[in-house]
Motif scaffolding. Sequence first.
Motif, PDB file in Angstrom:
ATOM      1  N   PRO A 158       0.815  -1.215   0.000  1.00  0.00           N
ATOM      2  CA  PRO A 158       0.000   0.000   0.000  1.00  0.00           C
ATOM      3  C   PRO A 158       0.849   1.265   0.000  1.00  0.00           C
ATOM      4  O   PRO A 158       0.313   2.353  -0.128  1.00  0.00           O
ATOM      5  CB  PRO A 158      -0.801  -0.117   1.302  1.00  0.00           C
ATOM      6  N   PHE A 159       2.169   1.116   0.142  1.00  0.00           N
ATOM      7  CA  PHE A 159       3.027   2.295   0.217  1.00  0.00           C
ATOM      8  C   PHE A 159       3.661   2.654  -1.123  1.00  0.00           C
ATOM      9  O   PHE A 159       4.564   3.474  -1.169  1.00  0.00           O
ATOM     10  CB  PHE A 159       4.121   2.089   1.276  1.00  0.00           C
ATOM     11  N   ASP A 160       3.180   2.048  -2.215  1.00  0.00           N
ATOM     12  CA  ASP A 160       3.763   2.382  -3.514  1.00  0.00           C
ATOM     13  C   ASP A 160       3.581   3.879  -3.775  1.00  0.00           C
ATOM     14  O   ASP A 160       2.475   4.405  -3.694  1.00  0.00           O
ATOM     15  CB  ASP A 160       3.085   1.570  -4.624  1.00  0.00           C
ATOM     16  N   GLY A 161       4.677   4.528  -4.085  1.00  0.00           N
ATOM     17  CA  GLY A 161       4.607   5.965  -4.358  1.00  0.00           C
ATOM     18  C   GLY A 161       4.558   6.830  -3.111  1.00  0.00           C
ATOM     19  O   GLY A 161       4.508   8.056  -3.213  1.00  0.00           O
ATOM     20  N   ALA A 162       4.574   6.184  -1.954  1.00  0.00           N
ATOM     21  CA  ALA A 162       4.489   6.962  -0.706  1.00  0.00           C
ATOM     22  C   ALA A 162       5.853   7.538  -0.349  1.00  0.00           C
ATOM     23  O   ALA A 162       6.893   6.961  -0.656  1.00  0.00           O
ATOM     24  CB  ALA A 162       3.987   6.084   0.430  1.00  0.00           C
ATOM     25  N   ARG A 163       5.821   8.695   0.299  1.00  0.00           N
ATOM     26  CA  ARG A 163       7.057   9.283   0.827  1.00  0.00           C
ATOM     27  C   ARG A 163       7.318   8.661   2.186  1.00  0.00           C
ATOM     28  O   ARG A 163       6.465   8.729   3.067  1.00  0.00           O
ATOM     29  CB  ARG A 163       6.888  10.793   0.995  1.00  0.00           C
ATOM     30  N   LEU A 164       8.474   8.048   2.313  1.00  0.00           N
ATOM     31  CA  LEU A 164       8.834   7.397   3.570  1.00  0.00           C
ATOM     32  C   LEU A 164      10.192   7.915   4.001  1.00  0.00           C
ATOM     33  O   LEU A 164      10.935   8.489   3.211  1.00  0.00           O
ATOM     34  CB  LEU A 164       8.882   5.877   3.379  1.00  0.00           C
ATOM     35  N   GLN A 165      10.507   7.684   5.274  1.00  0.00           N
ATOM     36  CA  GLN A 165      11.807   8.062   5.808  1.00  0.00           C
ATOM     37  C   GLN A 165      12.389   6.863   6.517  1.00  0.00           C
ATOM     38  O   GLN A 165      11.690   6.205   7.301  1.00  0.00           O
ATOM     39  CB  GLN A 165      11.652   9.198   6.816  1.00  0.00           C
ATOM     40  N   GLY A 166      13.660   6.610   6.277  1.00  0.00           N
ATOM     41  CA  GLY A 166      14.314   5.513   6.970  1.00  0.00           C
ATOM     42  C   GLY A 166      14.810   4.463   6.001  1.00  0.00           C
ATOM     43  O   GLY A 166      14.023   3.741   5.414  1.00  0.00           O
ATOM     44  N   ARG A 167      16.122   4.398   5.814  1.00  0.00           N
ATOM     45  CA  ARG A 167      16.691   3.412   4.901  1.00  0.00           C
ATOM     46  C   ARG A 167      17.649   2.510   5.667  1.00  0.00           C
ATOM     47  O   ARG A 167      18.419   2.954   6.500  1.00  0.00           O
ATOM     48  CB  ARG A 167      17.468   4.110   3.783  1.00  0.00           C
ATOM     49  N   VAL A 168      17.578   1.215   5.325  1.00  0.00           N
ATOM     50  CA  VAL A 168      18.460   0.240   5.946  1.00  0.00           C
ATOM     51  C   VAL A 168      19.820   0.323   5.262  1.00  0.00           C
ATOM     52  O   VAL A 168      19.916   0.252   4.039  1.00  0.00           O
ATOM     53  CB  VAL A 168      17.864  -1.174   5.817  1.00  0.00           C
ATOM     54  N   ARG A 169      20.881   0.501   6.070  1.00  0.00           N
ATOM     55  CA  ARG A 169      22.237   0.585   5.511  1.00  0.00           C
ATOM     56  C   ARG A 169      22.982  -0.735   5.653  1.00  0.00           C
ATOM     57  O   ARG A 169      23.946  -0.974   4.949  1.00  0.00           O
ATOM     58  CB  ARG A 169      23.027   1.693   6.211  1.00  0.00           C
ATOM     59  N   GLY A 170      22.539  -1.545   6.583  1.00  0.00           N
ATOM     60  CA  GLY A 170      23.212  -2.827   6.750  1.00  0.00           C
ATOM     61  C   GLY A 170      22.399  -3.769   7.617  1.00  0.00           C
ATOM     62  O   GLY A 170      21.686  -3.327   8.525  1.00  0.00           O
ATOM     63  N   THR A 171      22.462  -5.061   7.284  1.00  0.00           N
ATOM     64  CA  THR A 171      21.775  -6.072   8.088  1.00  0.00           C
ATOM     65  C   THR A 171      22.755  -7.212   8.336  1.00  0.00           C
ATOM     66  O   THR A 171      23.446  -7.653   7.405  1.00  0.00           O
ATOM     67  CB  THR A 171      20.526  -6.609   7.346  1.00  0.00           C
ATOM     68  N   TRP A 172      22.840  -7.654   9.595  1.00  0.00           N
ATOM     69  CA  TRP A 172      23.715  -8.762   9.956  1.00  0.00           C
ATOM     70  C   TRP A 172      22.894  -9.873  10.602  1.00  0.00           C
ATOM     71  O   TRP A 172      22.014  -9.581  11.434  1.00  0.00           O
ATOM     72  CB  TRP A 172      24.777  -8.328  10.965  1.00  0.00           C
ATOM     73  N   VAL A 173      23.155 -11.094  10.192  1.00  0.00           N
ATOM     74  CA  VAL A 173      22.520 -12.240  10.846  1.00  0.00           C
ATOM     75  C   VAL A 173      23.643 -13.138  11.366  1.00  0.00           C
ATOM     76  O   VAL A 173      24.476 -13.605  10.581  1.00  0.00           O
ATOM     77  CB  VAL A 173      21.617 -13.024   9.867  1.00  0.00           C
ATOM     78  N   GLY A 174      23.697 -13.339  12.653  1.00  0.00           N
ATOM     79  CA  GLY A 174      24.772 -14.131  13.255  1.00  0.00           C
ATOM     80  C   GLY A 174      26.136 -13.572  12.882  1.00  0.00           C
ATOM     81  O   GLY A 174      27.067 -14.331  12.605  1.00  0.00           O
ATOM     82  N   GLY A 175      26.233 -12.251  12.825  1.00  0.00           N
ATOM     83  CA  GLY A 175      27.509 -11.609  12.538  1.00  0.00           C
ATOM     84  C   GLY A 175      27.854 -11.540  11.063  1.00  0.00           C
ATOM     85  O   GLY A 175      28.826 -10.899  10.676  1.00  0.00           O
ATOM     86  N   ARG A 176      27.059 -12.193  10.220  1.00  0.00           N
ATOM     87  CA  ARG A 176      27.336 -12.183   8.785  1.00  0.00           C
ATOM     88  C   ARG A 176      26.497 -11.109   8.120  1.00  0.00           C
ATOM     89  O   ARG A 176      25.289 -11.010   8.366  1.00  0.00           O
ATOM     90  CB  ARG A 176      26.967 -13.552   8.186  1.00  0.00           C
ATOM     91  N   ARG A 177      27.156 -10.330   7.286  1.00  0.00           N
ATOM     92  CA  ARG A 177      26.423  -9.239   6.639  1.00  0.00           C
ATOM     93  C   ARG A 177      25.560  -9.795   5.508  1.00  0.00           C
ATOM     94  O   ARG A 177      26.063 -10.445   4.594  1.00  0.00           O
ATOM     95  CB  ARG A 177      27.419  -8.227   6.074  1.00  0.00           C
TER      96      ARG A 177
END
Lengths: 426, 314
Positions: A402-421
């Motif tokens: 439902p957020f297609d075209g919506a203005r949002l704030q907040g971008r993920v710069r990195g995700t780690w699972v068990g220390g692995r990027r």
Amino acid sequence: MTATLIENARLIDPEAGTDAPGWLLIRAGRIAAVGREEAPPGAEERIDARGHCLAPGIVDWGVKIGEPGERHKESFRSAGRAAAAGGVTTLVTRPDTAPPLDNPEALEFVRRRAAEAAEVRIHPMAALTKGCAGAEMTEIGFLMDAGAVAFTDAFRVTGDARVLSRALAYARGLGALVVAHPQEPGLSRGAAATSGKFATLKGLPAVSPMAERMGIDRDIALVEMTGAAVHFDQITTARALPPLERAKRNGFDVTAGVCVHHLTLNELDVADYRTFFKLTPPLRAEEDRAAVVEALRSGLIDVLCSMHTPQDEESKRLPFEEAAAGAVGLETLLPAALRLYHAGALDLPALFRAMALNPARRLGLEAGTLREGAPADLVLFDPDAPFVLDRWKMQSKSKNTPFDGARLQGRVRGTWVGGRRVHGDA
Amino acid sequence: MGFTDRHLLGIEPLGPAAITEILDRADRYVALNRDPGRHADALAGATLINMFFESSTRTQASFELAGKRLGADVMNMAMQASSLSKGETLIDTATTLNAMGPDLLVVRHPHSGAVNLLAEKVTCAVLNAGDGRHEHPTQALLDALTIRRAKGRLHRLSVAICGDIAHSRVARSNILLLNRMESRVRLIAPPTLLPKGIEGFGVEVFEDMEEGLRDVDVVMMLRLQRERMDGGFVPSEREYYHRYGLDHDKLAFAKPDAIVMHPGPMNRGVEIDGTLADDINRSVIREQVEMGVAVRMAAMDLLARNWRAAEVPA
């Protein structure tokens, strides 16, 4: 053994309730140390977080993956990528697949596929009744042995309280957690909207918000009767909150969740029959939305999730009543939830309590924390970075947001699972 | 500004000027239709496709006649029997027909919003002939024309709409239109046949029919579907007729010159007494049918004007 130091970060610690500058050291897949003062030397890899937020990875409870049965809508691979891109490190999946996950062999398939195709952690929920049909309970014991973390028939609500009471009593005996969808099935049959002026204007079949109150009332009575542990998947109306509050005050083992869409959108967003806004339960009136935001803020509602429900274009390009319900949410959960932060409703530690710590605790998972020794499941994000969402750039196979075209704030710069990027570079 | 839209999907987007323009033009077509020698050509050379996903003899005939009187080539498609049963989606059917190059699609569909959806996907004009329980704009317009001709105006009238409001697109479109034209609307129905939130539409709601009919200028009866009379929404046909069926006794509570309307088809002895329906001093039900053709001609004529205006670069 290599160590990774993430320095110059803004640490969001939901356990301590703090939001402060600091660093975090990862070693052997776990959080080796966290600090506020000068970072320790000796790490082979140093990452400059540039003041962005570092928080426990999101634990998204109630994710639908199209395997088995509807792999064209979402596979373990695509869901895993979407999760990593969205800062979600643990998926707790729904059993309402085709066929439903109601036997240990099916769960074995899920575990194998999850392990080979996805880089994030995947914990399945299993069906509470065979075929999610609400008649006979599943092999709850065997399913727990096979890794089921909770039991639910997802959105299928049985009208037979006797079946449910037995399943709850049996689950209690094994210490199993049951996830209930609070809804009176007769009232909500065929509904596509929440009843009120908007649904009447648009001529849509609608369900009264009272159906949720009736559902939670019945289920709490069954909890009182059986002593079972129950989590309500989604509380979306003001009228369902007092019974939840009473049940908690009386010491019953109940918790509740809410989906981010019901916190950030209301019934009017459906506008001219936009089917991407058709959800289960339907989007509610603004007063309900505001009441549920307040309940999340106060902690009455414990868990915030995306209720990720992939649907292909064909099942959405239909008249509203006929269109499938549900929205994808793995990649938009964080930026949508940050709307609450930017609006001043919740601070970041509170958001991550609801998106990571609380679901992990309730499900008995080792996650949702920045404590030393915990697995290094982390998300690094810039809470302010603005963007306009383009659904075709999402990782999910299905693009029904439902957020297609919506203005949002907040971008993920990195995700780690068990220390692995698993997402992001620099 | 009159009626300038590309489609006619509902009353909701129309302002008083647009409604008045359609009604004024319809008045001219009433005169034309009554004169056997005359002939209109507003739609000459244009192709009109009637797509009815829900069967309706009367409305379809009215649209067909309206199109033909304006000189259009009219094609009727009974959609239940066609490709939908082969699994084709509404949008595929619409784009297929659109590729054949019609000028106007007249669409009826059992689901609310389906005609809006279709209108987004085609390049020709779309006229909503009724979608689910959402809107039925030409019915509201023909009702308005009937009222205006009988009462001389559309404002400052008190209009009672009685019966199955909950499932009625006719009621919704009429409420919107009458409100927009500054008349007062009263709704009369048992609570089971009233939709939630209807008080928010600027109407007065009555459960007692005699109270609701007091001093109204117009009584608009709605059809009660037979499948809703068996205890699901009302206990029985005879109890419904006793409490909500319109007869001369109940009508006596309205103004002495109040007119009686019904969108048809009627259930005589269920929502309306047979002799009252045929009473030419009170009932304008037959005029409604006549106005229907004229209003549909007017709507098609104006849609054609609007699409021709869009074709010419400014």
